[in-house]
Motif scaffolding. Structure first.
Motif, PDB file in Angstrom:
ATOM      1  N   VAL A   1       0.002   7.055   3.075  1.00  0.00           N
ATOM      2  CA  VAL A   1       0.922   6.145   3.761  1.00  0.00           C
ATOM      3  C   VAL A   1       0.189   5.559   4.967  1.00  0.00           C
ATOM      4  CG1 VAL A   1       3.116   5.913   4.971  1.00  0.00           C
ATOM      5  CG2 VAL A   1       2.921   7.499   3.043  1.00  0.00           C
ATOM      6  N   THR A   2       0.357   4.271   5.185  1.00  0.00           N
ATOM      7  CA  THR A   2      -0.337   3.615   6.299  1.00  0.00           C
ATOM      8  C   THR A   2       0.667   2.953   7.233  1.00  0.00           C
ATOM      9  OG1 THR A   2      -2.153   2.105   6.864  1.00  0.00           O
ATOM     10  CG2 THR A   2      -0.629   1.395   5.137  1.00  0.00           C
ATOM     11  N   SER A   3       0.152   2.366   8.309  1.00  0.00           N
ATOM     12  CA  SER A   3       1.007   1.713   9.302  1.00  0.00           C
ATOM     13  C   SER A   3       0.317   0.466   9.828  1.00  0.00           C
ATOM     14  CB  SER A   3       1.294   2.669  10.463  1.00  0.00           C
ATOM     15  OG  SER A   3       0.091   2.962  11.173  1.00  0.00           O
TER      16      SER A   3
ATOM     17  N   ILE B   1       0.838  -1.205   0.000  1.00  0.00           N
ATOM     18  CA  ILE B   1       0.000   0.000   0.000  1.00  0.00           C
ATOM     19  C   ILE B   1       0.867   1.247   0.000  1.00  0.00           C
ATOM     20  CG2 ILE B   1      -1.619   1.362   1.382  1.00  0.00           C
ATOM     21  CD1 ILE B   1      -2.981  -1.193   2.216  1.00  0.00           C
ATOM     22  N   ASN B   2       1.927   1.250   0.785  1.00  0.00           N
ATOM     23  CA  ASN B   2       2.812   2.411   0.843  1.00  0.00           C
ATOM     24  C   ASN B   2       3.569   2.619  -0.474  1.00  0.00           C
ATOM     25  OD1 ASN B   2       2.023   2.991   3.428  1.00  0.00           O
ATOM     26  ND2 ASN B   2       3.800   2.066   4.415  1.00  0.00           N
ATOM     27  N   GLN B   3       3.953   1.523  -1.107  1.00  0.00           N
ATOM     28  CA  GLN B   3       4.630   1.643  -2.397  1.00  0.00           C
ATOM     29  C   GLN B   3       3.732   2.279  -3.440  1.00  0.00           C
ATOM     30  OE1 GLN B   3       6.010  -2.305  -3.396  1.00  0.00           O
ATOM     31  NE2 GLN B   3       7.984  -2.038  -2.352  1.00  0.00           N
TER      32      GLN B   3
ATOM     33  N   ALA C   1     -17.088  -1.005   6.474  1.00  0.00           N
ATOM     34  CA  ALA C   1     -15.843  -0.379   6.921  1.00  0.00           C
ATOM     35  C   ALA C   1     -15.383   0.693   5.952  1.00  0.00           C
ATOM     36  CB  ALA C   1     -14.754  -1.437   7.108  1.00  0.00           C
ATOM     37  N   ALA C   2     -15.495   0.410   4.638  1.00  0.00           N
ATOM     38  CA  ALA C   2     -15.086   1.393   3.635  1.00  0.00           C
ATOM     39  C   ALA C   2     -15.955   2.647   3.692  1.00  0.00           C
ATOM     40  CB  ALA C   2     -15.157   0.760   2.245  1.00  0.00           C
TER      41      ALA C   2
ATOM     42  N   THR D   1      -9.198   3.009   2.621  1.00  0.00           N
ATOM     43  CA  THR D   1      -8.383   2.390   1.572  1.00  0.00           C
ATOM     44  C   THR D   1      -7.730   1.108   2.068  1.00  0.00           C
ATOM     45  OG1 THR D   1      -7.897   4.569   0.618  1.00  0.00           O
ATOM     46  CG2 THR D   1      -6.438   2.754   0.011  1.00  0.00           C
ATOM     47  N   VAL D   2      -7.193   1.156   3.281  1.00  0.00           N
ATOM     48  CA  VAL D   2      -6.598  -0.039   3.884  1.00  0.00           C
ATOM     49  C   VAL D   2      -7.651  -1.139   4.020  1.00  0.00           C
ATOM     50  CG1 VAL D   2      -5.586  -0.985   5.991  1.00  0.00           C
ATOM     51  CG2 VAL D   2      -4.799   1.216   5.119  1.00  0.00           C
TER      52      VAL D   2
END
Length: 458
Positions: free
Chosen positions: A200-202, A190-192, A454-455, A395-396
Motif C-alpha cells: 500500500v502506498t501514499s 497501485i493500492n487496488q 530509482a528502482a 514499485t511506485v
C-alpha cells in the motif's frame, strides 16, 4: 517476441506515420486498426470479423476522451476570456519593451533565458497555481514569437521549456493536475492492485519516489536550453513593427478594473478546482466571474465558448482518438501478453526494472497520456514488482515512471500538442520534428535512466 506483439507493431505504425507528417488523428486511427486486427486475427477471429470488432471497440472507446475534451473546451473558453481582459497583451508588451526593440550585447543572452525560464514558470504554474493546463499556451506564446524571432531563439528549446513544466509538475507536486495524477490515479490503482499482496502506498511516498526521475528531467531541460538548442536559429519573420504596434493599441485599451477581475477569476478558479477536483466546474466559475466583471457580455458567451473550442479543438480530437486507441489496446490484451512474454527473458531485478520501464515507454507513446496508462499497467506491474522483491518505493517509481514515460515525446500527448499550438501560430514550427523529437530525446531518455536508478536504490 517484442516485435511480434500487436501493441508494439501498432506503436511503430503510429510513430512512423507521425514522422512522415501524417495527421496525428489519422495515424492514431490506423494504429488502432492495426492493433485490433492483429490482436483479434491472431486469436483465431476471421479477418472481416476482426475488422468489425476493432471498429466497434475503437468507437466505444471514444467516449472515454469526452471528459478530457470537455475540460479542454472549458479551459479554452477561460483562456479566451482571460485574453479579452488584456492581461496577456499587457504581459507580452512588458516583455517586448523590457530590453527595447533590438536588444544587443550581453542583454541578448540574459533576455533569451529570462524568456525561456519565464515560460518554464508559466507551464509549472498552469498545473496548479493557475490551473488552465495547456490553455495558456495559444494565448501567451504567439504574442512572444516576435520577441523570439528578434533574439533568434530556437523554438525547439521553447517546446522543451514548456513541456518540462507540463510533465514534471504533475509527477511530483500533488496539487491541481498533480493531485489528479498522484492521488486519484496512481495511488488508487497501485493500492487496488497491491492491497491483497501487502503493498500500500501514499501521496507522500509517490513524491519521494518521483524525486530522482524528475531530477533526470531537470538535467534534460538544462541540456536542451544550454547545449542542444543554445545556438541561434533564424526564422523568417513577418512585420515585427506591426506586431508591436498592434499590441500597443490593445494595451492602451486595457481597463485596470478588468485586470482586477482577472486576478479574482484566476484565484477563484484555482480554489474551486482544488476543492472539487473538477476542471470543468473551476473553469465555469471563472467564466461567470469574467462575465459579471464586464470582461465580456453574457450574450457573447456563445462566441467565447466557440473561440475556446477553436483554440483547443485539435488537441481535443487527438485526446478522443487516443482514448479509442487505448480501448483497442486494452481489449486485445496485448500489454499483458507483452509483459508475460518478457518474464521468460528476465534474469535479474535490474533487467526486470528496465524492461518494465521500456514497455511503459512504448505503451504511453501510443496512448499519449500517462493518466490513461496507469490503469493499464498498474494491475500487471504491481504483482510483478512484488514477485521480484522490489520495495514499495521502488514499485511506485517503476509504475509512476513507466506511465509518465513517453508522455513528453508522444505525438498524441497534450504535453507536445500544447507547445505546438502556440509555437506554430505563424506556421514555422513542425509538431513532430520540433516538439515531439526534441522532448523525447531530452525527457524520455533521462526518465528511463533515472527511473531505473530509482528502482535500484529505493
Amino acid at each position: 517476441m517484442l516485435f511480434s506483439n500487436e501493441v508494439v507493431i501498432s506503436i511503430i505504425v503510429l510513430l512512423t506515420l507521425s514522422l512522415l507528417r501524417i495527421n496525428v488523428v489519422i495515424a492514431l486511427i490506423i494504429a488502432a486498426l492495426t492493433c485490433g486486427i492483429l490482436g483479434n486475427y491472431g486469436n483465431g477471429v476471421a479477418l472481416s470479423d476482426a475488422l468489425t470488432t476493432t471498429v466497434k471497440t475503437f468507437t466505444s472507446g471514444l467516449g472515454g476522451g469526452a471528459e478530457t475534451a470537455m475540460n479542454y473546451a472549458v479551459l479554452g473558453a477561460f483562456a479566451v476570456a482571460l485574453s479579452k481582459s488584456g492581461v496577456t497583451d499587457l504581459l507580452a508588451y512588458k516583455v517586448i519593451k523590457s530590453f527595447g526593440q533590438r536588444p544587443s550585447g550581453r542583454s541578448v543572452f540574459w533576455f533569451k533565458y529570462v524568456v525561456l525560464f519565464t515560460l518554464v514558470a508559466f507551464s509549472i504554474s498552469s498545473q496548479n497555481v493557475i490551473p488552465v493546463h495547456i490553455a495558456f499556451i495559444p494565448i501567451v506564446v504567439p504574442p512572444l514569437l516576435s520577441v523570439m524571432n528578434q533574439l533568434n531563439i530556437d523554438r525547439r528549446a521553447v517546446a522543451c521549456a514548456i513541456t518540462f513544466g507540463l510533465t514534471a509538475t504533475y509527477m511530483l507536486i500533488p496539487a491541481g493536475f498533480g493531485q489528479i495524477f498522484i492521488e486519484s490515479i496512481l495511488v488508487k490503482n497501485i493500492n487496488q492492485a497491491g492491497e491483497s499482496l501487502g503493498l500500500v502506498t501514499s501521496t507522500l511516498e509517490v513524491t519521494k519516489a518521483m524525486l530522482l526521475p524528475v531530477l533526470g528531467m531537470i538535467l534534460g531541460l538544462l541540456l536542451a536550453l544550454f547545449v542542444t538548442y543554445r545556438k541561434p536559429r533564424i526564422y523568417l519573420a513577418q512585420n515585427q513593427a506591426f506586431v508591436v504596434d498592434n499590441i500597443e493599441t490593445r494595451v492602451a485599451n486595457v481597463k485596470k478594473f478588468h485586470i482586477g477581475v482577472s486576478v479574482i477569476a484566476i484565484l477563484t478558479t484555482c480554489f474551486v478546482q482544488l476543492a472539487t477536483n473538477s476542471t470543468v466546474l473551476g473553469g465555469l466559475v471563472g467564466l461567470i466571474i469574467f462575465a459579471l466583471g464586464g470582461v465580456f457580455k453574457l450574450k457573447q458567451s456563445n462566441d467565447i465558448f466557440q473561440d475556446g473550442l477553436k483554440l483547443m479543438a485539435m488537441i481535443g480530437f487527438v485526446m478522443i482518438a487516443a482514448s479509442g486507441y487505448a480501448n483497442v489496446v486494452n481489449s486485445t490484451g496485448g500489454v499483458a501478453e507483452l509483459v508475460e512474454g518478457l518474464k521468460g527473458v528476465i534474469s535479474s531485478k535490474e533487467m526486470a526494472a528496465f524492461l518494465m520501464l521500456l514497455v511503459g515507454l512504448l505503451v504511453t507513446m501510443g496512448i499519449g497520456s500517462s493518466f490513461s496508462t496507469v490503469p493499464i499497467i498498474a494491475s500487471i506491474y504491481v504483482p510483478l514488482c512484488v514477485a521480484f522483491g522490489f520495495s514499495p518505493l521502488a514499485t511506485v517509481a517503476i509504475v509512476g515512471v513507466a506511465a509518465a514515460l513517453g508522455d513528453a515525446g508522444s505525438p498524441a500527448s497534450d504535453s507536445t500538442l500544447g507547445p505546438t499550438s502556440g509555437l506554430n501560430a505563424d506556421g514555422k514550427h513542425d509538431h513532430i520534428w520540433d516538439s515531439v523529437v526534441p522532448t523525447f530525446i531530452h525527457y524520455n531518455i533521462p526518465l528511463l535512466a533515472f527511473g531505473w536508478i530509482a528502482a535500484m536504490v529505493l
